[in-house]
Design an enzyme around this catalytic site. Structure first.
Site, mmCIF file in Angstrom:
data_model
loop_
_atom_site.group_PDB
_atom_site.id
_atom_site.type_symbol
_atom_site.label_atom_id
_atom_site.label_comp_id
_atom_site.label_asym_id
_atom_site.label_seq_id
_atom_site.Cartn_x
_atom_site.Cartn_y
_atom_site.Cartn_z
ATOM 1 N N HIS A 41 11.534 -15.680 4.866
ATOM 2 C CA HIS A 41 12.350 -15.604 3.974
ATOM 3 C C HIS A 41 11.601 -14.935 2.649
ATOM 4 O O HIS A 41 10.880 -15.720 1.956
ATOM 5 C CB HIS A 41 13.299 -16.883 3.769
ATOM 6 C CG HIS A 41 14.323 -16.747 2.784
ATOM 7 N ND1 HIS A 41 14.968 -17.438 2.459
ATOM 8 C CD2 HIS A 41 14.800 -15.578 1.897
ATOM 9 C CE1 HIS A 41 16.041 -17.142 1.812
ATOM 10 N NE2 HIS A 41 15.877 -16.063 1.389
ATOM 11 N N LYS A 215 24.266 0.139 32.503
ATOM 12 C CA LYS A 215 23.739 -0.206 33.769
ATOM 13 C C LYS A 215 22.981 1.129 34.451
ATOM 14 O O LYS A 215 23.491 2.193 34.527
ATOM 15 C CB LYS A 215 25.101 0.048 34.581
ATOM 16 C CG LYS A 215 24.813 -0.415 36.213
ATOM 17 C CD LYS A 215 26.050 -0.679 36.941
ATOM 18 C CE LYS A 215 26.115 -1.122 38.410
ATOM 19 N NZ LYS A 215 24.783 -0.233 38.984
ATOM 20 N N ASP A 217 20.643 3.365 36.771
ATOM 21 C CA ASP A 217 20.794 3.894 38.141
ATOM 22 C C ASP A 217 19.176 3.947 38.768
ATOM 23 O O ASP A 217 18.555 4.844 38.578
ATOM 24 C CB ASP A 217 21.361 5.468 38.008
ATOM 25 C CG ASP A 217 21.892 5.774 39.207
ATOM 26 O OD1 ASP A 217 21.812 5.210 40.152
ATOM 27 O OD2 ASP A 217 22.250 6.899 39.350
ATOM 28 N N PHE A 597 15.276 -42.500 46.916
ATOM 29 C CA PHE A 597 16.147 -42.724 47.992
ATOM 30 C C PHE A 597 16.879 -44.179 47.600
ATOM 31 O O PHE A 597 16.485 -44.860 46.966
ATOM 32 C CB PHE A 597 15.072 -43.137 49.104
ATOM 33 C CG PHE A 597 15.273 -42.323 50.142
ATOM 34 C CD1 PHE A 597 16.223 -41.710 51.021
ATOM 35 C CD2 PHE A 597 14.067 -41.380 50.435
ATOM 36 C CE1 PHE A 597 16.302 -40.564 51.885
ATOM 37 C CE2 PHE A 597 13.983 -40.310 51.242
ATOM 38 C CZ PHE A 597 15.006 -40.122 52.003
ATOM 39 N N ASP A 664 6.582 -32.646 63.600
ATOM 40 C CA ASP A 664 6.240 -32.641 62.247
ATOM 41 C C ASP A 664 4.582 -31.951 62.361
ATOM 42 O O ASP A 664 3.833 -32.548 62.556
ATOM 43 C CB ASP A 664 6.099 -34.086 61.750
ATOM 44 C CG ASP A 664 5.547 -33.875 60.342
ATOM 45 O OD1 ASP A 664 5.328 -32.756 59.814
ATOM 46 O OD2 ASP A 664 5.212 -34.933 59.628
ATOM 47 N N GLY A 698 15.264 -28.122 57.461
ATOM 48 C CA GLY A 698 14.963 -27.849 56.130
ATOM 49 C C GLY A 698 13.590 -27.864 55.449
ATOM 50 O O GLY A 698 13.161 -27.638 54.331
ATOM 51 N N ASP A 752 7.071 -37.395 65.962
ATOM 52 C CA ASP A 752 7.499 -38.599 65.250
ATOM 53 C C ASP A 752 8.735 -39.392 65.896
ATOM 54 O O ASP A 752 9.951 -38.618 66.040
ATOM 55 C CB ASP A 752 8.007 -38.385 63.672
ATOM 56 C CG ASP A 752 8.432 -39.332 63.076
ATOM 57 O OD1 ASP A 752 8.356 -40.471 63.515
ATOM 58 O OD2 ASP A 752 8.602 -39.219 61.808
ATOM 59 N N ARG A 771 14.675 -29.728 48.142
ATOM 60 C CA ARG A 771 13.130 -28.828 48.240
ATOM 61 C C ARG A 771 13.569 -27.309 47.706
ATOM 62 O O ARG A 771 14.397 -27.081 47.485
ATOM 63 C CB ARG A 771 12.609 -29.056 49.694
ATOM 64 C CG ARG A 771 12.516 -30.243 50.067
ATOM 65 C CD ARG A 771 11.996 -30.326 51.756
ATOM 66 N NE ARG A 771 11.738 -31.541 52.241
ATOM 67 C CZ ARG A 771 11.324 -31.645 53.527
ATOM 68 N NH1 ARG A 771 11.163 -30.835 54.307
ATOM 69 N NH2 ARG A 771 11.170 -32.877 53.948
#
Length: 833
Positions: A41, A215, A217, A597, A664, A698, A752, A771
Site C-alpha cells: 500500500h 475452452k 481446443d 479402528f 499377502d 483394495g 494369512d 488408502r
C-alpha cells in the site's frame, strides 16, 4: 461481535461513491482454512497491509517494512479496523482526499491456519498461525506489545520455510523459488493424481461466484514435477513427455524453472495465426504422420490449476486461493508456458463473446470450490457448437475420387444395470479428412480389423461395403445435431483423441443451467453454525453434512461422493452384513488425518437408524451390525470408510460360516505370481471338496473365500486353515510362507489364515479402503485372473466400481448355494499336517 458490526468503523471512514474499495457485507462463511492477503500500500508512506480472515471479516495490521521470513527480524504491526472479505481481491488507486489514498497492489495471498485457538490468541495478545501462500509460508506469530492494544510485533518462527536476511522489498515468490533448505523439507507429490473434469451444460448460469476461461481446443495434460524431472501425463495417466522432442523440451524447461515440484494442470495447445487454438495443428505436430518441419515453438502449455505444490496438498483449498499460488509462479515460468486468462463479465456475456470470436466455448469454475478428481458441477463447459468424442467401430469403402476409406462408423458405449456394456451405433463421419489423415487412419484401422460388427445391434448399411474394427480408437467430431433416430447430423472429423480411453466414451449428458447448484461451500470450523444446504446431501434418508469435504486427497473424492457410492452399492452389500458384527475404520477428517479402528459402540452413544447392537459373550461392550441400507450411509456420516466383518452370523457367533485366506504378497511380486498363487489355493481347496470365491482387497493381495455350512467350531476352522497354509508353504517354500514374520515374507506370499478366529475380521465385499485412490474390495470371477490387467490396489475405486458391478452383478450369486460342511476328517488331516 457480528461481521456486520465489525465493519462499521471500516465503512465510516470511506465514501464509496468516490473510492473503488468494496463496501463489504456481512459474511457468514467460516472456512476451516481461512484466506490471508498482504497488500503493498503506497499511501502517504509505503507499508504492507497484512490481513487474516476470521469470523467473516479480514483482521488487519499495517506492517511498515513488510513481513520477513527471517526469524531474527521482528516487524512492527499496527492493528487497524477490520476489512470485508472482498478486500482480499482488491487492487487499485484510492483517490486523493480519501482515507488511505494511494496505490494498492496484492503482494501475496493464500490460506492460513491458527495453531491455537484464534479468538483466545487475539484476546490475550499472542496469535500463532501457519501460512501457505505465494511468498510467505510456514509458522508465524503475532505478539501484542505493552502499551497500546493496537501495537503488535510480527515474526517468523524458525522452520524449513525460514530465510535469513529476507526483506519484503526484495523478496522472491516463496513457492516459486524456495531455498535449498526448504526443498529438502518438502514431501514428494503423490505418484498419481486424478484430474477435475467439467460437466456439459446448455448455457452459463446467471448466479454469481463463477470464474470463466477460454475452452481450449487441445489435449488436457497434467504435469508432475519431482526430483528435477517433469512428467507430462494425459487425463488417463499415460506419459507423453517422451513422445516428441517438443514435449521433451517442454518437460525439461518446466523441471528447470520450477524446482519446488508438485502437480500442475493445464492444456497443450497450438495457436493459429488468429490466436485461436487449433486441434488439427496440434495433432499434426505431435503425430508421427505430421510434417517433419512443423514449428515446435508453436506448442504452448496453458496452466489453469495447481492441485499440489511444494509439499502441500492444495486440492481442499477454494479455486481462488489455488489460483493465487499459481499466479505466484508466473514470473518463473519458461517460454511457451502461460497461465489461462480470466474472461471478464458474467456468464452469458462471456459465452456470447467467445462464440462471436469463433472459439470452441468457455469453461466456468466456482470460485469457492475445492479440486475434486472427478466430474462435478463445480466446473462446467459451455460449447459454441456441438462437438464430442466417439468410438470408431468400422469404416466404409471409398467412392469416387476418395482413397483409403469413405466414412468412419461411430458409436458410444451404452450401459444398463445388470447387463454388459454395448456399443450403440450413432452414425458416420465422412468429411473433414486431409489426404494424410485418410492414409494414416486406414493403416491403423486395418491393423485392428475384425470379422464381426462391434455394434449392438449392427447398423443397417444397405449397399455399402463395410469393414469392422476393434473399438479402440476415439475420434473427435463436430456436428450440427441429432436425427429423431439418434444419429449424427452433418458430422465432420476433427481428429483422433489418443489421450482418451475408448472404453470410457459414452454419450455425454447435457445439464440445464437451471439445474446447477449454488457455488459449493467448504466445511465450517467446529463450533460454528451448522453447514449450509450446499454442504449437505442425503441418501436413503440419511443426512450427510460437510459433503464437499475431501476425504481422499490424492484422488479428490469427497465425503458426499463416498456416501453416494455406499448408497449405490448398499443393496449388494446388505447380504454380507446382515447379522454380522463389524469392526470399522473411521477417518473423521479424511484419510490424510488420523484414522482408527473401532470395534465397539459405547452404550452411551446414540445408535443411528439402520444399525443394531450385538452383544458378544466375553466382550465388555457391544459390537454393531447393519440392518438396512440407511445404516450403511449412516456409518459414512460418522466418518466410517472401511467395514470389516466377522466370519459368523447371529445367532451362532460361535460357529463360522466362511473361511478367508488372505494372500499377502511381498510388494515386489508381480500380478502374474499372485494370480497363479490364488489358482493354486483354489485347486487345493477343491481337493477337499470345498468351492471357493475370489475377491480383490483394495490392497496388494487377494482373498480366497470358502462358504461353509455352520457346524464346525472356530478352533476347528482355524486348525484346517492353518494346516492348509502350512501344507502349501511346505510344498513350495520358495513361493509361500505361513509365518507372520516379515523376514520370512521376502519374495514370498504370506497365506494369512489368522482371520479365521473369533473376533477377527475380513473386509466386506464392495467396501472402500482408507488408502490412496479410494480402492474398493471387489468380488471377481476366477477367469479375471487370466488377463494381464493387475486387479489389485485401486484398480477398482469408488469412481468406477459401480460400472463394473452393474456389468458383473451376478458374480457371487451362487455363494450361499455353494456352502459345504467342513468334514471332520479334513480338519484332522490338516491338524496332522
Amino acid at each position: 461481535m457480528s461481521a456486520k458490526d465489525a465493519l462499521q468503523r471500516y465503512r465510516a471512514r470511506r465514501d464509496f461513491h468516490k473510492t473503488p474499495e468494496p463496501a463489504g457485507r456481512a459474511a457468514r462463511r467460516a472456512h476451516a482454512d481461512g484466506c490471508y492477503v498482504v497488500q503493498r500500500h503506497h499511501a502517504s508512506h509505503l507499508h504492507y497491509d497484512f490481513r487474516l480472515e476470521l469470523d467473516g471479516v479480514l483482521k488487519s495490521w499495517a506492517v511498515p517494512k513488510g513481513p520477513s521470513l527471517d526469524p531474527a527480524v521482528k516487524r512492527l504491526a499496527g492493528q487497524v479496523e477490520d476489512h470485508p472479505l472482498g478486500y482480499a481481491s482488491f487492487e487499485g488507486e484510492i483517490p486523493a482526499g480519501q482515507y488511505g489514498a494511494g496505490q494498492v497492489r496484492i503482494w501475496d495471498r493464500g490460506t492460513w491456519q491458527p495453531l491455537d485457538d484464534a479468538h483466545a490468541g487475539l484476546q490475550r495478545g499472542r496469535l500463532r498461525f501457519r501460512l501457505l501462500g505465494g511468498r510467505l509460508a510456514g509458522d508465524w506469530i503475532l505478539v501484542r506489545t505493552s502499551g497500546k492494544d493496537t501495537q503488535w510485533l510480527l515474526r517468523k518462527t524458525a522452520d524449513a520455510f525460514a530465510l535469513p536476511g529476507h526483506d519484503a522489498e526484495h523478496a522472491p515468490a516463496a513457492l516459486a523459488a524456495p531455498s535449498r533448505k526448504r526443498r529438502r523439507a518438502t514431501a514428494a507429490p503423490p505418484a498419481t493424481l486424478a484430474p477435475q473434469l467439467a460437466t456439459l451444460v446448455d448455457a452459463p448460469p446467471e448466479t454469481p461466484g463463477w470464474r470463466y476461461e477460454i475452452k481450449y481446443d487441445g489435449y488436457r495434460m497434467l504435469c508432475r514435477i519431482h526430483d528435477g524431472k517433469a512428467q507430462l501425463l494425459s487425463r488417463n495417466g499415460l506419459a507423453w513427455e517422451h513422445r516428441t522432442p517438443a514435449l521433451a523440451a517442454l518437460a525439461e524447461g518446466l523441471a528447470r524453472a520450477l524446482p519446488a515440484g508438485g502437480w500442475l494442470d493445464g492444456e497443450l495447445v497450438v495457436f493459429d495465426a488468429h490466436g485461436h487454438s487449433s486441434f488439427g495443428a496440434l495433432q499434426a505436430m505431435l503425430s508421427a504422420e505430421g510434417p517433419a518441419d512443423s514449428d515446435a515453438s508453436r506448442l504452448h502449455y496453458v496452466l489453469f490449476d495447481i492441485p499440489w505444490w511444494d509439499g502441500r496438498d492444495l486440492r481442499s483449498l477454494p479455486l481462488s486461493q489455488r489460483r493465487a499460488v499459481l499466479e505466484s509462479l508466473a514470473p518463473a515460468l519458461p517460454p511457451h508456458v502461460q497461465l489461462s486468462t480470466e474472461l471478464p463479465g458474467d456468464g452469458p456475456t462471456v459465452w456470447a463473446a467467445a462464440c462471436a470470436l469463433h472459439l470452441e466455448g468457455v469453461i466456468g469454475k466456482q470460485q469457492d470450490a475445492a479440486y475434486s478428481g472427478r466430474r462435478t458441477t463445480a466446473w462446467i463447459k459451455i460449447k459454441c457448437r456441438p462437438r464430442a468424442e466417439f468410438v470408431i467401430g468400422g469404416w466404409t469403402e471409398p467412392k469416387g475420387q476418395r482413397i483409403h476409406l469413405g466414412a468412419l462408423l461411430l458409436g458410444v458405449w451404452a450401459r444398463s444395470s445388470g447387463k454388459p456394456a454395448t456399443l450403440r451405433y450413432v452414425g458416420r463421419v465422412g468429411s473433414g479428412f486431409s489426404r494424410a489423415q485418410l492414409s494414416a487412419l486406414h493403416q491403423r484401422l486395418v491393423r485392428e480389423r475384425r470379422a464381426r460388427s462391434p455394434f449392438a445391434p449392427p447398423p443397417r448399411l444397405a449397399g455399402e461395403q463395410v469393414h469392422w474394427t476393434r473399438p479402440v480408437l476415439v475420434a473427435e467430431v463436430t456436428y450440427t445435431g441429432w436425427t429423431t433416430d439418434r444419429l449424427l447430423r452433418q458430422a465432420a472429423f476433427a481428429g483422433l483423441r489418443p489421450d482418451k480411453a475408448a472404453n470410457e466414451i459414452e454419450e455425454e449428458a447435457t445439464m440445464s443451467a437451471s439445474q446447477l447448484a449454488q457455488p459449493a461451500k467448504r466445511p465450517r470450523q467446529s463450533g460454528r453454525s451448522s453447514a449450509s444446504s450446499a454442504d449437505t446431501a442425503a441418501w436413503h434418508g440419511v443426512r450427510i453434512t460437510h459433503a464437499e469435504r475431501v476425504v481422499f486427497p490424492d484422488a479428490g473424492f469427497t465425503k458426499g461422493e463416498l456416501a453416494r457410492y455406499y448408497a449405490g452399492v448398499a443393496g449388494w452389500m446388505l447380504p454380507w452384513l446382515h447379522g454380522r458384527p463389524l469392526s470399522l475404520m473411521r477417518c473423521p477428517q479424511g484419510t490424510q488425518r488420523t484414522c482408527f479402528f473401532q470395534k465397539h459402540w459405547a452404550l452411551a452413544q446414540t445408535l443411528p437408524e439402520g444399525l443394531m447392537r450385538v452383544d458378544v459373550p466375553g466382550e465388555d461392550a457391544p459390537y454393531i451390525a447393519v440392518q438396512s441400507e440407511a445404516g450403511i450411509v449412516a456409518l459414512v456420516q460418522h466418518g466410517v470408510i472401511e467395514l470389516h466383518q466377522w466370519g459368523a452370523t447371529l445367532p451362532r457367533l460361535d460357529r463360522p460360516d466362511q473361511i478367508t485366506f488372505d494372500l499377502d504378497p511381498d510388494p515386489a511380486l508381480s500380478w502374474r505370481v499372485i494370480a497363479d498363487a490364488a489358482r493354486l489355493v483354489r485347486g487345493t481347496l477343491e481337493e477337499f471338496e470345498l468351492q471357493s470365491f475370489l475377491r480383490s482387497t483394495g490392497g496388494k493381495g487377494l482373498h480366497v473365500v470358502v462358504p461353509l455350512r455352520r457346524g464346525r467350531s472356530w478352533e476347528e476352522v482355524k486348525t484346517f486353515a492353518r494346516g492348509l497354509a502350512q501344507h502349501l508353504s511346505g510344498l513350495m517354500p520358495e513361493r509361500f510362507t505361513a509365518s507372520m514374520s516379515k523376514s520370512r515374507r521376502h519374495g514370498r506370499i504370506f497365506i494369512d489364515y489368522l482371520r479365521n478366529s473369533a473376533g477377527n475380521t475380513a473386509i466386506v465385499p464392495y467396501a472402500v479402503r482408507a488408502r490412496a485412490g479410494a480402492p474398493v474390495a471387489m468380488p471377481l470371477a476366477w477367469d479375471a485372473l487370466d488377463g494381464k490387467t493387475d486387479l489389485r490396489g485401486a484398480h477398482f475405486h469408488i469412481g468406477n466400481a459401480m460400472r463394473h458391478l452393474e456389468e458383473h452383478a451376478a458374480l457371487w450369486d451362487t455363494f450361499n448355494a455353494a456352502r459345504t460342511t467342513l468334514a471332520v476328517r479334513h480338519v484332522r488331516l490338516m491338524a496332522d499336517a
